[in-house]
Motif scaffolding. Structure first.
Motif, mmCIF file in Angstrom:
data_model
loop_
_atom_site.group_PDB
_atom_site.id
_atom_site.type_symbol
_atom_site.label_atom_id
_atom_site.label_comp_id
_atom_site.label_asym_id
_atom_site.label_seq_id
_atom_site.Cartn_x
_atom_site.Cartn_y
_atom_site.Cartn_z
ATOM 1 N N ASN A 6 -8.884 18.202 17.978
ATOM 2 C CA ASN A 6 -7.437 18.051 19.392
ATOM 3 C C ASN A 6 -6.907 16.886 20.010
ATOM 4 O O ASN A 6 -7.557 16.269 20.063
ATOM 5 C CB ASN A 6 -7.829 18.905 20.389
ATOM 6 N N PRO A 7 -5.557 16.458 19.828
ATOM 7 C CA PRO A 7 -5.302 15.779 20.657
ATOM 8 C C PRO A 7 -5.611 15.544 22.509
ATOM 9 O O PRO A 7 -5.762 16.942 22.708
ATOM 10 C CB PRO A 7 -3.704 15.582 21.395
ATOM 11 N N LEU A 8 -5.947 14.824 22.840
ATOM 12 C CA LEU A 8 -6.817 14.191 24.376
ATOM 13 C C LEU A 8 -5.093 13.819 25.055
ATOM 14 O O LEU A 8 -4.582 12.787 24.806
ATOM 15 C CB LEU A 8 -7.349 12.836 24.635
ATOM 16 N N ARG A 9 -4.912 14.498 25.888
ATOM 17 C CA ARG A 9 -3.737 14.179 27.455
ATOM 18 C C ARG A 9 -4.721 12.849 28.441
ATOM 19 O O ARG A 9 -4.900 13.094 28.802
ATOM 20 C CB ARG A 9 -3.459 15.650 27.903
ATOM 21 N N VAL A 10 -3.465 12.506 28.282
ATOM 22 C CA VAL A 10 -4.229 11.158 28.921
ATOM 23 C C VAL A 10 -3.051 10.946 30.389
ATOM 24 O O VAL A 10 -1.706 10.616 29.930
ATOM 25 C CB VAL A 10 -4.378 9.401 28.314
ATOM 26 N N VAL A 11 -2.896 11.619 31.375
ATOM 27 C CA VAL A 11 -2.445 10.600 32.929
ATOM 28 C C VAL A 11 -2.604 10.015 33.090
ATOM 29 O O VAL A 11 -3.908 10.211 33.586
ATOM 30 C CB VAL A 11 -1.656 12.355 33.287
ATOM 31 N N ASP A 12 -1.137 8.796 33.752
ATOM 32 C CA ASP A 12 -1.627 8.762 34.762
ATOM 33 C C ASP A 12 -0.873 8.410 36.197
ATOM 34 O O ASP A 12 0.120 9.184 35.601
ATOM 35 C CB ASP A 12 -1.790 6.597 34.339
ATOM 36 N N SER A 18 7.128 8.874 37.513
ATOM 37 C CA SER A 18 8.455 8.392 37.265
ATOM 38 C C SER A 18 9.312 9.378 35.972
ATOM 39 O O SER A 18 10.121 9.154 35.556
ATOM 40 C CB SER A 18 8.249 7.490 36.012
ATOM 41 N N GLY A 19 8.652 10.786 35.760
ATOM 42 C CA GLY A 19 8.271 11.566 35.421
ATOM 43 C C GLY A 19 8.568 12.210 33.763
ATOM 44 O O GLY A 19 9.257 12.387 32.964
ATOM 45 N N GLN A 20 7.506 10.895 33.633
ATOM 46 C CA GLN A 20 7.039 10.195 31.554
ATOM 47 C C GLN A 20 6.542 11.852 31.812
ATOM 48 O O GLN A 20 5.421 12.370 32.363
ATOM 49 C CB GLN A 20 6.949 9.403 31.840
ATOM 50 N N GLY A 57 -10.215 20.742 27.335
ATOM 51 C CA GLY A 57 -10.881 19.693 27.242
ATOM 52 C C GLY A 57 -9.957 18.637 27.521
ATOM 53 O O GLY A 57 -9.877 17.447 26.540
ATOM 54 N N CYS A 58 -9.035 18.758 27.524
ATOM 55 C CA CYS A 58 -7.674 17.987 27.989
ATOM 56 C C CYS A 58 -8.197 16.971 28.837
ATOM 57 O O CYS A 58 -9.205 17.846 29.565
ATOM 58 C CB CYS A 58 -6.729 18.762 28.002
ATOM 59 N N GLN A 59 -7.928 16.581 29.386
ATOM 60 C CA GLN A 59 -8.091 14.743 29.939
ATOM 61 C C GLN A 59 -7.332 14.197 30.957
ATOM 62 O O GLN A 59 -6.380 14.012 30.792
ATOM 63 C CB GLN A 59 -8.911 13.459 29.506
ATOM 64 N N THR A 60 -7.705 14.220 32.016
ATOM 65 C CA THR A 60 -6.541 13.389 33.120
ATOM 66 C C THR A 60 -7.635 12.192 33.860
ATOM 67 O O THR A 60 -8.543 12.310 34.267
ATOM 68 C CB THR A 60 -6.096 14.601 34.131
ATOM 69 N N PHE A 61 -6.475 10.831 33.568
ATOM 70 C CA PHE A 61 -7.536 9.550 33.678
ATOM 71 C C PHE A 61 -6.645 8.928 35.346
ATOM 72 O O PHE A 61 -5.146 8.917 34.857
ATOM 73 C CB PHE A 61 -7.726 8.836 33.137
ATOM 74 N N CYS A 62 -7.027 9.026 36.226
ATOM 75 C CA CYS A 62 -6.532 8.302 37.606
ATOM 76 C C CYS A 62 -6.682 8.539 38.785
ATOM 77 O O CYS A 62 -7.962 7.943 38.302
ATOM 78 C CB CYS A 62 -5.234 10.332 37.617
ATOM 79 N N LEU A 63 -6.048 7.769 39.459
ATOM 80 C CA LEU A 63 -6.119 7.099 40.927
ATOM 81 C C LEU A 63 -7.240 8.343 41.260
ATOM 82 O O LEU A 63 -6.235 9.086 41.453
ATOM 83 C CB LEU A 63 -4.929 6.265 41.242
ATOM 84 N N GLY A 65 -7.906 9.430 45.251
ATOM 85 C CA GLY A 65 -7.036 9.289 46.789
ATOM 86 C C GLY A 65 -5.589 9.746 46.505
ATOM 87 O O GLY A 65 -5.020 10.860 45.840
ATOM 88 N N ALA A 66 -4.968 9.353 47.638
ATOM 89 C CA ALA A 66 -3.240 9.453 47.741
ATOM 90 C C ALA A 66 -2.726 9.026 45.955
ATOM 91 O O ALA A 66 -1.964 9.865 46.292
ATOM 92 C CB ALA A 66 -2.609 8.987 49.216
ATOM 93 N N GLN A 67 -2.480 8.238 46.064
ATOM 94 C CA GLN A 67 -1.779 8.114 44.844
ATOM 95 C C GLN A 67 -2.401 8.966 43.789
ATOM 96 O O GLN A 67 -1.338 8.488 42.244
ATOM 97 C CB GLN A 67 -2.149 5.948 44.323
ATOM 98 N N GLY A 68 -3.081 10.062 43.274
ATOM 99 C CA GLY A 68 -3.364 10.110 42.195
ATOM 100 C C GLY A 68 -3.479 11.195 42.285
ATOM 101 O O GLY A 68 -3.390 12.631 41.839
ATOM 102 N N ASP A 69 -2.470 11.830 44.188
ATOM 103 C CA ASP A 69 -2.600 13.648 44.183
ATOM 104 C C ASP A 69 -1.976 14.377 43.296
ATOM 105 O O ASP A 69 -1.758 15.388 42.901
ATOM 106 C CB ASP A 69 -2.218 13.075 45.584
ATOM 107 N N GLY A 70 -0.792 13.115 42.799
ATOM 108 C CA GLY A 70 0.505 13.626 41.822
ATOM 109 C C GLY A 70 -0.512 14.355 40.532
ATOM 110 O O GLY A 70 0.289 15.515 40.210
ATOM 111 N N ALA A 71 -1.184 13.271 39.756
ATOM 112 C CA ALA A 71 -1.332 13.718 38.565
ATOM 113 C C ALA A 71 -2.475 15.021 39.049
ATOM 114 O O ALA A 71 -2.527 15.421 37.807
ATOM 115 C CB ALA A 71 -2.002 12.421 38.041
ATOM 116 N N ARG A 72 -3.387 14.600 39.840
ATOM 117 C CA ARG A 72 -4.441 15.927 39.986
ATOM 118 C C ARG A 72 -3.414 17.588 40.102
ATOM 119 O O ARG A 72 -4.099 18.221 40.122
ATOM 120 C CB ARG A 72 -5.382 15.058 40.855
#
Length: 124
Positions: A6-12, A18-20, A57-63, A65-72
């Motif tokens: 399955n594809p893995l979602r990688v979000v930073d 940036s809205g990507q 099964g998807c993954q999120t890799f982010c900062l 603290g506050a810089q990762g709040d949007g991704a989380r």
């Protein structure tokens, strides 16, 4: 070789800001752990990064603290924190992440930007 079913979602956090759309990775990856990973040391300008596993099964890799709040905020409420790492730059974080996942060498199309330290970005 590792074949991902399955594809893995990688979000930073830069994608979120940036809205990507999240990046999806699928295919075969050679097992490879660069020797340089062992030479990397913790420095005062390091920032914590988190790897989260979602129920599907998807993954999120982010900062962390506050810089990762949007991704989380985009993650499922039952996502689990499965790994943490410190890095001095986005490139170093992704290099360590690729080594952790045994995906081979991390390459970037934006080396000047990705190798800029968090200290230089004023993110301490």
């Amino acid at each position: 070789m590792i074949k991902l079913e399955n594809p893995l979602r990688v979000v930073d956090s830069r994608q979120v800001e940036s809205g990507q759309k999240p990046t999806f990775v699928n295919g075969a990856f050679e097992r490879f752990v660069p020797d340089t990973i062992t030479a990397l040391t913790n420095r005062a300008s390091n920032m914590n990064h988190e790897l989260w596993q979602e129920p599907d099964g998807c993954q999120t890799f982010c900062l962390a603290g506050a810089q990762g709040d949007g991704a989380r905020a985009l993650m499922h409420s039952e996502a689990k924190l499965v790994w943490e790492v410190e890095a001095e730059s986005h490139f170093e974080a992704m290099t360590k992440y690729y080594a952790h996942m045994q995906w081979g060498e991390y390459l970037t199309d934006f080396p000047e930007q990705d190798k800029t330290s968090y200290r230089e970005l004023g993110w301490e």
